[in-house]
Design an enzyme around this catalytic site. Structure first.
Site, PDB file in Angstrom:
ATOM      1  N   CYS A   5       0.813  -1.225   0.000  1.00 39.34           N
ATOM      2  CA  CYS A   5       0.000   0.000   0.000  1.00 39.34           C
ATOM      3  C   CYS A   5       0.847   1.276   0.000  1.00 39.34           C
ATOM      4  CB  CYS A   5      -0.995   0.005   1.143  1.00 39.34           C
ATOM      5  SG  CYS A   5      -0.318  -0.221   2.786  1.00 39.34           S
ATOM      6  N   ASP A  46      -7.353   5.783  -1.344  1.00 37.50           N
ATOM      7  CA  ASP A  46      -7.065   4.559  -0.597  1.00 37.50           C
ATOM      8  C   ASP A  46      -6.623   3.454  -1.555  1.00 37.50           C
ATOM      9  OD1 ASP A  46      -7.001   2.376   1.064  1.00 37.50           O
ATOM     10  OD2 ASP A  46      -9.036   2.595   1.832  1.00 37.50           O
ATOM     11  N   HIS A  93      -6.177   0.322  -0.812  1.00 32.35           N
ATOM     12  CA  HIS A  93      -6.543  -0.999  -0.302  1.00 32.35           C
ATOM     13  C   HIS A  93      -7.736  -1.605  -1.034  1.00 32.35           C
ATOM     14  CE1 HIS A  93      -4.252   0.942   2.967  1.00 32.35           C
ATOM     15  NE2 HIS A  93      -3.793  -0.276   3.163  1.00 32.35           N
TER      16      HIS A  93
END
Length: 414
Positions: free
Chosen positions: A93, A295, A297
């Protein structure tokens, strides 16, 4: 009845629908969902140096956010190092966030901050070339493969989580191999940005046709000088400036909040790398005391170039509602990013830092004119005389089984 409408009787049609849904997973959203995410307020929203009035400019704001390149976990790419992982889910990430920050710098470098992306619209060739720099292939200069392997030189095994400072160091090294974008990457040390060092690194000479196109300023020889002003002129290598910081011990110190937010207002802003334990985010702006972020993820399938040489970019832009978090929930280990295409942009950034950052009693970082005398001499980074990154390949996937995927942030020197 509603269920029957979504169940095609043809197995072929059903398989086709599943294929399409899989390709564009996480991208199926209703535009109105964006509008529900932001409160009804007269406050300004700042996104990478641009302001939007939420009450009257929601559409413009959302278009600005969706135009940012969005890099997420991917799966089914070629194994890193030949025998390593074929997905970065669970450990990549922060690498993806670093890719997003660098991609924003390249957008500003080639297309400008005001460039905007529109879905299914033909984009400039520079945009496609930028996107190809980040594809998950070992021959792409900023791929997950290149970043993970270069991290070996920073003490990180392939499959191990990176902190913001490690990502900054990796990007600095990889940029040396990237002749097309030709960026000067400066990563600050000990919370200090040195103006003299940056100008030494970014100032180059554009010489006549019988000499190399670019050289460091100090490499000017007497023979060049004798050719007169027409033989050479000073040029500026576009600057990617990354400032790793530790803004507290276990949590961010509230004294830094205002200065941190000011950085997103600067025209040179590339946002920030950071997040919270177990989660790295790419922060692109703020509303009040909430940070707006992209993000990484989400795990999507690897995308490669198509037969015509272009990349289907639909999964590289986030069409989901932008996410927010309270700034006091931010882990104190962060890295700020700035892009200065020309020397005047850097001079302007220095003035803004003097006015908005250095006015605080407890400064977030320092900006000094001269290289500190107690530091080792500054030597501008140069491309090694090799054709590879020099990173060692992982021997087998068995080594990955022992990796700790707990994403602890680095303790940086302060």
């Amino acid at each position: 009845m509603a269920r029957e409408l979504w169940e095609p009787k043809s197995p072929v049609l059903g398989a086709l629908i599943c294929s399409v849904l899989s390709k564009y997973e996480n991208q199926i959203t209703i535009f109105a969902d964006y509008l529900e995410e932001f409160p009804d307020t007269d406050e300004l929203v700042w996104i990478l140096g641009k302001q939007h009035l939420l009450k009257t400019e929601k559409s413009k704001l959302l278009s600005d956010i969706s135009a940012r390149l969005w890099f997420t976990y991917r799966r089914k790419f070629s194994p890193i190092g030949g025998t390593g992982p074929s997905s970065d889910a669970g450990w990549g990430c922060m690498l993806r966030c670093g890719q997003m920050m660098l991609a924003q710098a390249l957008i500003c470098r080639h297309l400008g901050r005001d460039w905007n992306w529109e879905k299914q619209k033909e984009q400039p060739k520079e945009y496609q070339r930028i996107l190809q720099c980040f594809l998950d292939r070992k021959d792409c200069c900023y791929s997950i493969h290149q970043m993970a392997q270069m991290g070996v030189g920073e003490g990180k095994s392939i499959g191990e989580w990176f902190g913001p400072n490690t990502v900054a160091q990796v990007l600095k090294k990889l940029a040396l191999f990237d002749e097309w974008n030709s960026l000067a990457v400066y990563v600050s040390m000990d919370n200090t940005v040195v103006i003299e060092d940056i100008k030494k690194m970014c100032r180059t000479l554009s010489l006549s046709a019988d000499t190399p196109a670019e050289r460091p300023l100090e490499s000017l020889t007497a023979s060049n000088q004798s050719k007169g002003p027409s033989a050479c002129c000073t040029a500026w290598k576009p600057l990617l400036l990354i400032v790793p910081l530790r803004l507290g011990i276990n949590q961010i110190n509230p004294v830094y909040v205002d200065a941190f937010k000011e950085c997103f207002k600067m025209p040179q802003s590339l946002g920030a790398l950071g997040g919270k334990p177990n989660n790295a985010y790419y922060f692109i702006g703020f509303l009040g005391d909430e940070l707006i972020f992209l993000d990484p993820h989400t795990t999507q399938t690897f995308v490669d170039t198509e037969e015509n040489g272009t990349v289907d970019d639909q999964t590289f832009h986030c069409l989901q509602p932008p996410q927010r978090m309270n700034i006091l929930n931010l882990d104190p280990s962060v890295a700020l990013g700035f892009f200065c295409k020309e020397e005047k942009d850097f001079d302007s950034w220095c003035s803004l830092v003097q006015k908005e950052i250095l006015k605080e009693n407890l400064r977030m970082f320092e900006l000094v004119q001269k290289h500190p005398s107690h530091w080792p001499p500054f030597v501008p980074p140069a491309k090694p005389e090799v054709t590879t990154t020099g990173a060692e390949f992982i021997d087998s996937t068995e080594q990955l089984e022992e990796f700790d995927l707990e994403e602890d942030f680095e303790i940086l020197s302060i």
